[in-house]
Design a protein around this motif. Structure first.
Motif, mmCIF file in Angstrom:
data_model
loop_
_atom_site.group_PDB
_atom_site.id
_atom_site.type_symbol
_atom_site.label_atom_id
_atom_site.label_comp_id
_atom_site.label_asym_id
_atom_site.label_seq_id
_atom_site.Cartn_x
_atom_site.Cartn_y
_atom_site.Cartn_z
ATOM 1 N N GLN A 425 0.841 -1.192 0.000
ATOM 2 C CA GLN A 425 0.000 0.000 0.000
ATOM 3 C C GLN A 425 0.878 1.243 0.000
ATOM 4 O O GLN A 425 0.629 2.203 -0.725
ATOM 5 C CB GLN A 425 -0.877 -0.036 1.256
ATOM 6 C CG GLN A 425 -2.231 0.588 1.063
ATOM 7 C CD GLN A 425 -3.057 0.414 2.329
ATOM 8 O OE1 GLN A 425 -2.977 -0.617 2.979
ATOM 9 N NE2 GLN A 425 -3.817 1.418 2.653
ATOM 10 N N ARG A 429 0.976 4.169 -2.800
ATOM 11 C CA ARG A 429 0.738 5.573 -2.432
ATOM 12 C C ARG A 429 1.918 6.430 -2.847
ATOM 13 O O ARG A 429 1.761 7.543 -3.328
ATOM 14 C CB ARG A 429 0.521 5.689 -0.924
ATOM 15 C CG ARG A 429 -0.839 5.242 -0.468
ATOM 16 C CD ARG A 429 -1.091 5.663 0.944
ATOM 17 N NE ARG A 429 -1.382 7.083 1.031
ATOM 18 C CZ ARG A 429 -2.585 7.597 0.851
ATOM 19 N NH1 ARG A 429 -3.609 6.816 0.590
ATOM 20 N NH2 ARG A 429 -2.786 8.885 0.916
ATOM 21 N N THR A 435 -0.242 13.178 -2.129
ATOM 22 C CA THR A 435 0.014 14.257 -1.202
ATOM 23 C C THR A 435 0.806 15.373 -1.875
ATOM 24 O O THR A 435 0.448 16.555 -1.777
ATOM 25 C CB THR A 435 0.826 13.735 -0.001
ATOM 26 O OG1 THR A 435 0.307 12.476 0.372
ATOM 27 C CG2 THR A 435 0.759 14.681 1.143
ATOM 28 N N SER A 485 -6.144 15.237 4.681
ATOM 29 C CA SER A 485 -6.554 13.850 4.894
ATOM 30 C C SER A 485 -5.540 12.894 4.287
ATOM 31 O O SER A 485 -5.222 11.848 4.849
ATOM 32 C CB SER A 485 -7.948 13.601 4.310
ATOM 33 O OG SER A 485 -7.899 13.672 2.919
ATOM 34 N N GLU A 486 -4.985 13.266 3.117
ATOM 35 C CA GLU A 486 -3.982 12.411 2.486
ATOM 36 C C GLU A 486 -2.741 12.327 3.366
ATOM 37 O O GLU A 486 -2.183 11.241 3.571
ATOM 38 C CB GLU A 486 -3.601 12.960 1.108
ATOM 39 C CG GLU A 486 -4.669 12.789 0.048
ATOM 40 C CD GLU A 486 -5.011 11.332 -0.179
ATOM 41 O OE1 GLU A 486 -4.114 10.472 -0.129
ATOM 42 O OE2 GLU A 486 -6.215 11.045 -0.395
ATOM 43 N N GLU A 488 -2.599 12.733 6.462
ATOM 44 C CA GLU A 488 -2.897 11.948 7.646
ATOM 45 C C GLU A 488 -2.802 10.459 7.336
ATOM 46 O O GLU A 488 -2.277 9.672 8.116
ATOM 47 C CB GLU A 488 -4.292 12.305 8.145
ATOM 48 C CG GLU A 488 -4.568 11.744 9.511
ATOM 49 C CD GLU A 488 -5.836 12.294 10.106
ATOM 50 O OE1 GLU A 488 -6.488 13.126 9.443
ATOM 51 O OE2 GLU A 488 -6.161 11.895 11.231
ATOM 52 N N LYS A 489 -3.312 10.141 6.157
ATOM 53 C CA LYS A 489 -3.260 8.730 5.785
ATOM 54 C C LYS A 489 -1.818 8.261 5.636
ATOM 55 O O LYS A 489 -1.458 7.167 6.102
ATOM 56 C CB LYS A 489 -4.008 8.515 4.466
ATOM 57 C CG LYS A 489 -5.481 8.274 4.660
ATOM 58 C CD LYS A 489 -6.158 8.137 3.329
ATOM 59 C CE LYS A 489 -7.562 8.626 3.431
ATOM 60 N NZ LYS A 489 -8.070 9.064 2.123
ATOM 61 N N ASP A 490 -1.016 9.057 4.986
ATOM 62 C CA ASP A 490 0.397 8.705 4.829
ATOM 63 C C ASP A 490 1.031 8.450 6.183
ATOM 64 O O ASP A 490 1.720 7.457 6.389
ATOM 65 C CB ASP A 490 1.133 9.870 4.149
ATOM 66 C CG ASP A 490 0.989 9.806 2.651
ATOM 67 O OD1 ASP A 490 0.494 8.771 2.168
ATOM 68 O OD2 ASP A 490 1.353 10.776 1.967
ATOM 69 N N THR A 492 -0.421 7.800 9.058
ATOM 70 C CA THR A 492 -0.916 6.616 9.789
ATOM 71 C C THR A 492 -0.381 5.343 9.151
ATOM 72 O O THR A 492 -0.061 4.390 9.856
ATOM 73 C CB THR A 492 -2.448 6.548 9.803
ATOM 74 O OG1 THR A 492 -2.932 7.115 8.614
ATOM 75 C CG2 THR A 492 -3.039 7.246 10.997
ATOM 76 N N LEU A 493 -0.255 5.350 7.837
ATOM 77 C CA LEU A 493 0.254 4.163 7.163
ATOM 78 C C LEU A 493 1.664 3.873 7.650
ATOM 79 O O LEU A 493 1.998 2.735 8.008
ATOM 80 C CB LEU A 493 0.236 4.392 5.650
ATOM 81 C CG LEU A 493 0.557 3.188 4.783
ATOM 82 C CD1 LEU A 493 -0.450 2.087 5.023
ATOM 83 C CD2 LEU A 493 0.555 3.577 3.325
ATOM 84 N N GLU A 879 -9.544 4.777 -1.270
ATOM 85 C CA GLU A 879 -10.701 5.382 -0.618
ATOM 86 C C GLU A 879 -11.949 4.838 -1.275
ATOM 87 O O GLU A 879 -12.267 5.201 -2.405
ATOM 88 C CB GLU A 879 -10.625 6.900 -0.797
ATOM 89 C CG GLU A 879 -11.800 7.682 -0.271
ATOM 90 C CD GLU A 879 -11.747 7.804 1.219
ATOM 91 O OE1 GLU A 879 -12.794 8.091 1.795
ATOM 92 O OE2 GLU A 879 -10.663 7.627 1.793
#
Lengths: 1601, 208
Positions: A425, A429, A435, A485-486, A488-490, A492-493, A879
């Motif tokens: 993943q 990304r 991002t 949000s992107e 944040e996702k990065d 958290t990943l 998403e």
């Protein structure tokens, strides 16, 4: 052991035969032939041509043979087959092959036939079973052979016998198969024979050569079995033993005494051996375990099925026997009875009925010969496939598979898989770099915004600019949100990756071994701390500024709104205050005396009051805390972003870790690893749901990856429907299906070499558990120490493979052309239909759409696909959001033929719909055109006109605006009533459908017996009931109206001309000269109905007797003979009495001398008219009717009868008039419409309703022919008690004013007024048999109603005049069940006919009322329980309870029902001007009509006569058409001395113009043929209150003499 | 004008012609005492249908049981009718009612039955189950038997429709076999496909 072996042999044999048949078919194919030959001839041929590996399983490869995947796989499988059998039955094969060769010659003869057999249904299971049967027997015989008995019958004959028997079992002719067998038997030995011989040979071989031990064993086994098990064999062997003993010489010689055992001893011996169960019932205690009471489940309420019936004796025997056995008690249930299943016998057969009479079997069950047909895929063959060169090839490359979860995963594996997944993943990304993309965009937007603001900083921003700025702001905000949000996702990943890695490390540490090779490196990338911090701060600053601006703006907006609302609130409050003050004032006035405490309370309540009502005071918005924004932004940044100056972490996953060797692992882990090593996997390739090949079995690696790396070349002839892979897991010898993966059929352009491998996910929901380290599948497990956060994983993984079309030698793709592939579904990816691919439910599943889009390889540059591509970008970013709405039937539109609008537009559809709705115009519309274009709008014109112009008043038809309005109103009521009854009409009773003899009562039986004694041809025959015919199956011309005219009384006679003053008419004189006293009148009757006119012969005298039957055809409107339609027929039967007058004119011709010309003229004397609806509902009309004679009949006089002067003056003229005896019926007899059976809603008391129902039922039971009504239905469809209709109501004042002193005189006038209101039967107006009673005011408004309404009104008038009056419910002629009015005048009962205004004495012979059912007044209902019903024989003394049964009696008293009639009737004044206008119009229309009816002759109008006549008419109205003074005639005669005049006045009730025209037409006045005739027509309309009109028409014809 | 128009559209829309030749072959009854039966038949059809040739209703000869053991009665009665129509709704049905004398010689009904006429061209054999209405009461059953007046449908055509049948109780009586020879004309022209999807018309279907 024997049977399976034989079975196998047999099967193999069958298979071989089959193969051979197939081979024969393909013999012509040279290519294949060689390879097959090869495989056939040599056992050890190795198939080198194929690169595939073939399985060795027999069954499925046989299947593959059946399918059309050809040559290579087939040969391969055969090889597999032979190679397997080779080991075990080497000799068998050898022997068989030799045998086959031997038989080949014989077989080749019948080869063609055999082919046919092969193409037949495979030699049916029955057949093969039979064969098997014989085989075993022969084997046994073969054994016997070996034992030395050589007398085995020839096998062939056995076979034949067997067949013979089979034939006898089966019925009828031999089937084709049998016949074939019969004829081919000689030269086509069957496999059993082969086996038989082979086994025999085998045995021989066994004796000579001892090479194959295995085989020997088998045979020995057989032998053993035969010795021990076979039923016959032991017997035979013992016999042999005996025989051997017999052969010893001692036995021959020794003589012994006959052994005798005494009877007693025998019994004793027997009793030791035998057990005879007793018949006696076993006591329950024995059957049950000790100390247990029987328990009856049935009594406990449990369901116990019915036991099968067994006789008690048998049951006892059985129980006794069982009890003797060991553990016998276990056969008994808790209730002490033998455990039994419920009776399995069903009462009715569950099988379909098989009604076979001898050979007549159900055709569905009969065997039918069918020609061989191609398989259902026949038409799906790719064109050109018949040509072997044109084969198409699909290459399926199965590379390998990876498990993302497997039951044998250890915990570390799970984590490892997760790590790998997360890393994947991360990589994706990283590749997308969403991002960075969004950050760039955000910066760009900010720059643009800044530029814009700077360039316009000095200027006043224009509207457009502001708009743009706000748009930019919005965009910036959105982009920022997205970026955040992107990010944040990065973040958290990354965190997750690190977390999982840490978990792995911890786990490895904990378990002290390593299972997975994963190793995560985190590469640090140092950054320039200063610039990084700068960027970070800048970013935060920019965001804070933006947010501040946003919040400020929001605050301003809120403030503005607050202000607005505050204004509103203030306004509201002001109003409230004003109101409050008022209230206060009031209250103060009231509460002056009250105490203060109460005042306070009041205050409180008042202060509360207003707060409830007006909106609460709006709160001013809080000023946003700008300081907190920065705080918030910083927090967020900390959460989602890398700290400034912190090194960028880049994870790198490698598989470089060392896996701990198994020896070092604990036991559980070792077990797991061993288990893994035991497993191996393979995949099957299924093409069109048939297995075509499979991969090698590969063992499962420790990393749970399996590599196959095999490519399968499928030569196909069928269109590809589906390609799928089945993943199997093998543990030792057992294998289980893990999952099935469907592969898409490739596009023709997809050829081998050009496509990359694709991964297809699969998963299985099997539950697997282990006792070792393996975590299993679908088993909850947790990684937390406390066992929380459980999750269960399912076996899943990915298969990487690809499917493509092969490439031929000359680089031509071996793919079929697209055009040959039917349907979009099979046409490859490019045409992949979204709906069929995803499935209906998946349309709103983003993931599936994404998948589909990926699969179908949409062109991203195609603008058509832009929206999907956009969607994909979001979907592929991981998403996946399901839409927040749910659509039911989201595919509904797909199934609509056309849109609803189009459907509505369609004329044909509309026509069909209207007909279905039974709209009057279309109810019987025949032949709705088949095509839309043939439906023209003209069809609807009339209907639309009715819909639209229903409002517009048709003055021509009605002549009177009021009546037009009434007609409209009536129409509306009618529609509502029809709608109510439409449903009820579809309720059927048994009697509607089935005609059935009623149960004969004793009385009827008696009458029938009595009838036997009746004379066969009685002197006075009576009419018998005819069979009734339902109306619907009739057509035009089927129905006839039978009118039987019997006789007439008191017909007016001609006034002799000599009586006339003045000179005598020449011709009349001549006519009367001969026999002046005899020829008084020559009447005949003319019946006209639906413009058909028939007449009787002419009779003589005032009391003629015709006795003639006239048949008039009847046709229903629109050819609709349904009951409803027939009921609404408005036509009337006119029965006119004419006088035939013969004039003779003497012509003096000079040449020929005297000649006499005869004119026949008919003169109207009177008429009776009967509506068809009456005839229809009565089915026959029989009686003597009063003829409607005109008040004045010029030239005629009534023969005066002699009267005895009775007490009452009016009675004198009662029997005066002309009467006619008639019988009218409809042939065939039609079933009149049934009254509607529906319970109507009501406001009556339930008790009253029940009582009335009982009352009516009793009445109907005791006196079925007497009508009894207690409840009726009013216009709104409610049930109302009948007495509520009776209430004294005063008649119009004008009527009473005419006779101020004499109310008795006013009575006839009132009756006349009522009779002048037009009659309209309910069934005509409502087209359903339902009796609706309108109240008097409704009746007077509608100006139409049937007898009941007239009677009610008349009765109410009479009551208000102070008379004693009742309503008579009875039957009359011709109306049938009807209502009359009874009054008591000076001890005499008078019966009033409300529709005609006539009244009759009780003892009047010609009273139309025939039977009296009940009497009604405002207080009570009395039912006639006297012996007779005829009014003459009935006593009307209602006080006598033995004659009249009252409804309300002492036991059930009158509950004081209020009347539903209004208190007073309001009358509209008489409108004389309107009457005069109407008069003119009627006159004009009638004149036009008469001229129209005389198209050949000129119609002259005698004005003088007309004016004279006009003067008479008002006088006639004044005296109500009674007893015209003779002077009138004299006057007329004197005025028109020179004319021979005949004429009469008609008095009609006015409702519409049509009946008036009909009435005039029926008199036939227009048919005078004389050339010099003149006409006179005078019309007078006398208005009564409330628009009730009396129309007088004076018609006369004048002939100048 | 209206009438005239109706006539024109009448002619032009008469495109769906449908010819049926039925043959009432035989009847099988469960009760051997039924003999000397005859059969009345009629067609029931919708508003958009009209017979052009042939009889709409008729009656067969009286047939006696064959001397062989079978309980069949064979009429072999041909009936030929041609219908024309503009709308498949109200497809014709053949209503058959069988009558015969009872023990006392009274003519009683032995069964009613109806079947839709097959719509595919070709030969069809239809077996129509027959039934009669049951008397309401046991006593009526007896008296009906005695007097020879059993319950009958007011109109045999009700067996071709569903409305109102729920109020009746019936009793099965046997079967009548009818063989049909069906011909249609211009059905396809009106876009009605009734023929079997045999191989004959397949190529055109697939290519299109």
């Amino acid at each position: 052991m024997e049977a399976p072996e034989d079975g196998e042999e047999d099967e193999r044999e069958a298979l071989k035969r089959h193969l051979r048949a197939e081979r024969q078919k393909r013999k012509k194919r040279l290519l294949e032939q060689s390879s097959i030959q090869k495989s056939r001839d040599a056992d050890d041929v190795k198939d080198v041509t194929s690169i595939q590996q073939y399985s060795a399983d027999e069954g499925p490869s046989e299947k593959a043979d059946d399918s059309v995947v050809l040559s290579k796989s087939r040969t391969g499988s055969q090889k597999g087959l032979t190679s397997r059998t080779q080991h075990t039955h080497h000799l068998d094969d050898f022997v068989k092959r030799r045998l086959e060769e031997k038989l080949k010659a014989a077989r080749s003869k019948g080869e063609s036939l055999q082919d046919k057999e092969a193409s037949l249904e495979f030699p049916s299971r029955l057949h093969s079973l039979r064969d098997r049967d014989t085989v075993t027997r022969f084997d046994r015989e073969a054994d016997a052979d070996r034992a030395g008995r050589r007398d085995s019958p020839p096998p062939l004959s056995t076979r034949v016998r067997f067949r013979e028997a089979a034939r006898q079992v089966g019925k009828g002719l031999p089937t084709a198969e049998e016949a074939f067998n019969f004829f081919t038997l000689n030269f086509d030995p069957d496999p059993p024979d082969v086996i038989e011989t082979s086994s025999r040979r085998r045995q021989k071989q066994r004796k000579t050569t001892d090479e194959d031990e295995e085989h020997e064993d088998v045979d020995e086994d057989i032998q053993e079995e035969n010795e021990t098990q076979s039923e016959e064999a032991p017997l035979v062997q013992t016999q042999e033993d005996l025989f051997v003993i017999d052969q010893s010489p001692q036995d021959f010689l020794e003589i012994r005494k006959a052994e005798y055992v005494g009877y007693q001893k025998l019994l004793q011996l027997q009793s030791e051996l035998l057990f005879t169960p007793s018949f006696r019932t076993v006591p329950t205690s024995i059957k049950l375990p000790e100390n247990m009471k029987p328990r009856y489940l049935e009594d406990e309420g449990l369901y116990v099925g019915e036991r099968p019936p067994v006789s008690l004796t048998n049951e006892n025997i059985l129980e006794n026997r069982i009890l003797k056995m060991e553990e016998g008690k276990k056969w008994f249930g808790d209730d002490g009875r033998i455990i039994a299943l419920p009776n399995p016998i069903k009462e009715s057969s569950t099988r379909p009925p098989l009604f076979h009479m001898e050979e007549a079997l159900d055709p569905a069950l009969q065997t039918v010969y069918r020609k061989a047909v191609k398989s259902k895929y026949a038409n799906l063959y790719i064109a050109g496939a018949a040509d072997p060169e044109g084969d198409y090839q699909l290459d399926v490359d199965v590379s390998g598979l990876i498990f993302s979860h497997h039951p044998l995963f250890s915990r570390e594996h799970i984590l490892g898989a997760r790590l790998a997944q997360l890393y994947d993943q991360y990589l994706t990304r990283q590749r997308n770099n969403l991002t960075g993309h969004l950050t760039d965009k955000l910066n760009g937007l900010r720059n643009a915004l800044r530029n814009m603001l700077e360039s316009h900083s000095g200027l006043n921003p224009t509207q457009a600019l502001q708009q743009r700025i706000s748009e930019y702001n919005l965009e910036v905000r959105n982009t920022r949100h997205l970026r955040d949000s992107e990010q944040e996702k990065d973040r958290t990943l990354l965190k997750n990756i690190v977390k999982v890695w840490k978990e792995i490390k911890a786990l490895r540490e904990f378990q002290k071994f390593t299972n997975t090779p994963y190793k995560l490196y985190l590469r640090r990338e140092n950054v320039d701390r200063v610039s990084d911090e700068q960027d970070y701060e800048d970013e935060i600053l920019a965001e804070v500024v933006e947010l501040e601006a946003e919040t400020e703006e929001e605050y301003q907006n809120k403030l503005a709104e607050y202000k607005k609302r505050l204004e509103e609130w203030k306004l509201c409050r002001k109003k409230q205050k004003a109101k409050k003050k008022k209230q206060k004032k009031k209250k103060k006035g009231q509460a002056q005396d009250d105490t203060e405490g109460e005042d306070e309370e009041q205050d409180v309540s008042e202060s509360e009051g207003p707060t409830d009502e007006p909106p609460p005071k709006p709160e001013p918005p809080e000023r946003p805390d700008l300081g907190s924004i920065e705080q918030w932004v910083r927090e967020k940044a900390l959460r989602i972003r890398r700290k400034p100056g912190e090194a960028i972490l880049i994870p790198e996953l490698s598989a470089s870790a060392n896996i701990t060797a198994s020896e070092l692992c604990p036991r559980a882990e070792k077990a797991r690893r061993e288990d893994v090593a035991r497993r191996s996997l393979f995949t099957k390739i299924l093409y069109n749901d048939k297995e075509v090949s499979r991969t090698d079995s590969r063992s499962l690696n420790t990393d749970f990856r399996v590599h196959f790396g095999q490519i399968f070349n499928l030569k196909i002839v069928n269109c590809p429907q589906s390609i799928s892979l089945q993943v199997f897991e093998e543990i030792g010898s057992s294998c289980s299906l893990l999952a099935q993966v469907f592969l898409p059929v490739p596009e023709p352009s997809v050829v081998t070499g050009s496509v990359p491998l694709e991964e297809f996910e699969f998963s299985s929901n099997q539950r697997v558990m282990f006792d070792h380290e393996g975590v299993g599948s679908d088993v909850p497990l947790s990684f937390e120490a406390d066992g929380s956060n459980k999750q269960s994983l399912l076996t899943s993984g990915k298969v990487s493979c690809c499917v493509s079309w092969g490439i031929g030698d000359d680089d031509v793709p071996l793919a079929p052309p697209i055009s040959q592939q039917p349907g979009g579904v099979h046409s490859g990816k490019g045409h992949l239909d979204a709906v069929s691919y995803i499935g209906a439910s998946g349309l709103y599943d983003m993931k599936k759409i994404g998948e589909w889009a990926k699969q179908s390889r949409l062109d991203p540059n195609d603008p058509k696909n832009a929206s999907i591509m956009q969607l994909l970008k979001v979907a592929s970013s991981g998403e996946v959001t399901a839409p927040e709405y749910f659509r039911l039937e989201h595919l509904q539109e797909e199934f609509n033929f056309v849109t609803d609008e189009e459907l509505e537009k369609s004329g044909r559809f509309r026509l069909l719909k209207l007909r279905n709705q039974e709209v009057a115009e279309f109810r019987n519309y025949k032949f709705i055109p088949a095509l839309e274009r043939e439906v023209t709008d003209t069809v609807f014109q009339e209907y639309e006109k009715r819909l639209k112009e229903g409002e517009v008043i048709d003055t021509k038809e009605h002549l009177d605006s009021h009546r037009a309005l009434v007609a409209k109103y009536l129409q509306k009521i009618r529609e509502s009533v029809i709608n109510r009854f439409l449903l009820a009409k579809h309720h059927y009773l048994l009697s509607d459908l089935v005609t059935e003899e009623e149960i004969p009562t004793i009385g009827i039986l008696g009458i029938n017996l009595f009838k036997l004694t009746e004379p066969k041809r009685p002197l006075k025959p009576q009419r018998k009931e005819r069979k009734k015919v339902t109306a619907q199956n009739l057509s035009d011309g089927d129905i006839k109206l039978l009118v039987n005219i019997i006789r007439a009384y008191d017909i007016p006679v001609r006034r002799l001309q000599s009586n006339k003053p003045g000179q005598t008419s020449h011709s009349a004189l001549q006519g009367s000269i001969g026999l002046p006293d005899q020829i008084q009148v020559r009447p005949f009757v003319e019946v006209s109905f639906q413009r058909t006119v028939l007449q009787t012969a002419t009779a003589d005298g005032p009391n003629p007797c015709w006795n003639e039957e006239l048949q008039l055809p009847f046709s229903a409107p629109n050819g609709d003979y349904s009951t409803a339609s027939l009921q609404s027929v408005k036509d009337e039967v006119f029965i006119n009495i004419f006088d035939e007058v013969v004039h003779e004119t003497v012509m003096n011709d000079k040449n020929r001398g005297k000649s006499i010309q005869t004119h026949i003229e008919k003169r109207w004397l009177g008429s009776v008219k009967i509506p068809f609806s009456t005839i229809y509902s009565q089915s026959k009309i029989d009686g003597t009717f009063k003829v409607n004679t005109p008040a004045v009949l010029l030239g005629y006089s009534k023969e005066k009868s002699h009267f005895t002067n009775s007490g009452f003056d009016i009675l004198r003229s009662l029997s005066e008039g002309t009467f006619i005896t008639l019988f009218i019926t409809v042939d065939p007899q039609l079933v009149p419409g049934e009254s509607v059976r529906e319970k109507f809603d009501t406001q009556e008391d339930e008790r009253l309703l029940q009582a009335s129902e009982r009352f009516e039922r009793d009445a109907a039971q005791r006196y079925p022919d007497r009508p009894c009504i207690t409840t009726v239905i009013d216009l709104s469809g409610k049930t109302v008690f009948i007495t509520r209709y009776i209430r004294p109501l005063s008649p119009p004042k004008e009527l009473l004013d005419e006779f101020p002193n004499n109310p008795l005189e006013a009575t006839p006038l009132v009756a006349r007024f009522v009779s002048l209101i037009p009659s309209l039967p309910d069934q005509v107006s409502f087209s359903a048999t339902c009796d609706l009673w309108s109240t008097c005011d409704q009746f007077l408004t509608l100006l139409a109603g049937d007898e009941e309404e007239h009677a009610v009104l008349l009765c109410n008038y009479f009551l208000s005049l102070g008379k004693k009056a009742w309503l008579i419910i009875g039957t009359a002629i011709p109306e049938g069940p009807t209502a009359y009015v009874l009054t008591l005048e000076q001890n005499l009962y008078l019966i009033w006919n409300p529709s005609s205004g006539q009244f009759y004495g009780q003892y009047d012979t010609f009273c139309p009322l025939q039977a009296v059912g009940c009497l009604v007044n405002a207080d009570n209902v009395w039912f006639n329980i006297q012996q007779y019903t005829s009014p003459m024989r009935v006593s009307f003394d209602i006080t006598k309870a033995n004659l009249w049964k009252p409804f309300f009696s002492r036991t059930f008293s009158h509950p004081g029902l209020s009347s539903i009639q209004p208190e007073e009737l309001v009358y509209r004044r008489t409108d004389r001007a309107a009457a005069a206008e109407l008069q003119d119009r009627i006159e004009r229309i009638l004149k036009e009509k008469i001229m129209e009816w005389r198209p050949r002759q000129p119609t002259r109008w005698n004005r003088y006569c007309t004016t004279t006549l006009k003067q008479f008419l008002p006088k006639l109205e004044l005296i109500r058409g009674q007893d015209v003074a003779e002077g009138h005639r004299h006057e007329l005669q004197s005025l028109l001395g020179d004319y021979r005049i005949s004429g009469f006045p008609l008095n009609l009730v006015f409702s519409e113009i049509r009946p008036i025209i009909e009435a005039v037409y029926s008199t036939g006045i227009h048919s005078v043929q004389a050339s010099n005739v003149e006409f006179a027509l005078a019309v007078y309309v006398h208005p009564y209150p409330n628009n009730v009109m009396s129309v007088w028409i004076y018609l006369a014809s004048l002939v100048l003499t | 004008g209206n009438l005239c128009h109706g006539f024109v559209s009448f002619l032009s829309s008469f495109t769906l012609v449908y010819r049926c030749k039925a043959d009432i072959i035989f009847v099988v009854f469960q009760f051997p005492e039924y003999d000397n039966l005859y059969c009345k038949y009629c067609f029931v059809y919708g508003h958009d249908w009209a017979p052009t040739t042939g009889l709409e209703e008729g009656i067969t000869q009286i047939a006696s049981k064959s001397s062989q053991a079978s309980h069949r009665l064979i009429w072999n009665f041909p009936l030929g009718t041609t219908f024309k129509s503009t709308n498949p709704s109200g497809w014709p049905q053949l209503v058959v009612s069988v009558y015969g004398p009872d023990v006392f010689g009274n003519d009683v009904v032995r069964g009613y039955g109806a079947t839709h006429i097959p719509f595919t061209p070709g030969q069809h054999t239809k077996t129509i189950p027959m039934f009669v209405p049951e008397p309401t009461w046991r006593l009526q059953k007896f008296t009906g038997w005695l007097t020879g007046r059993r319950p009958e449908y007011t109109d045999p055509k009700v067996v071709a429709q569903g409305e109102g049948r729920e109020v009746t109780r019936v009793h099965s009586q046997g079967f009548v076999s009818v063989s049909f020879l069906i011909m249609t004309k211009d059905m396809k022209k009106m876009d009605y496909e009734t023929g079997p999807s045999g191989p004959a018309n397949k190529p055109s279907a697939t290519s299109g």
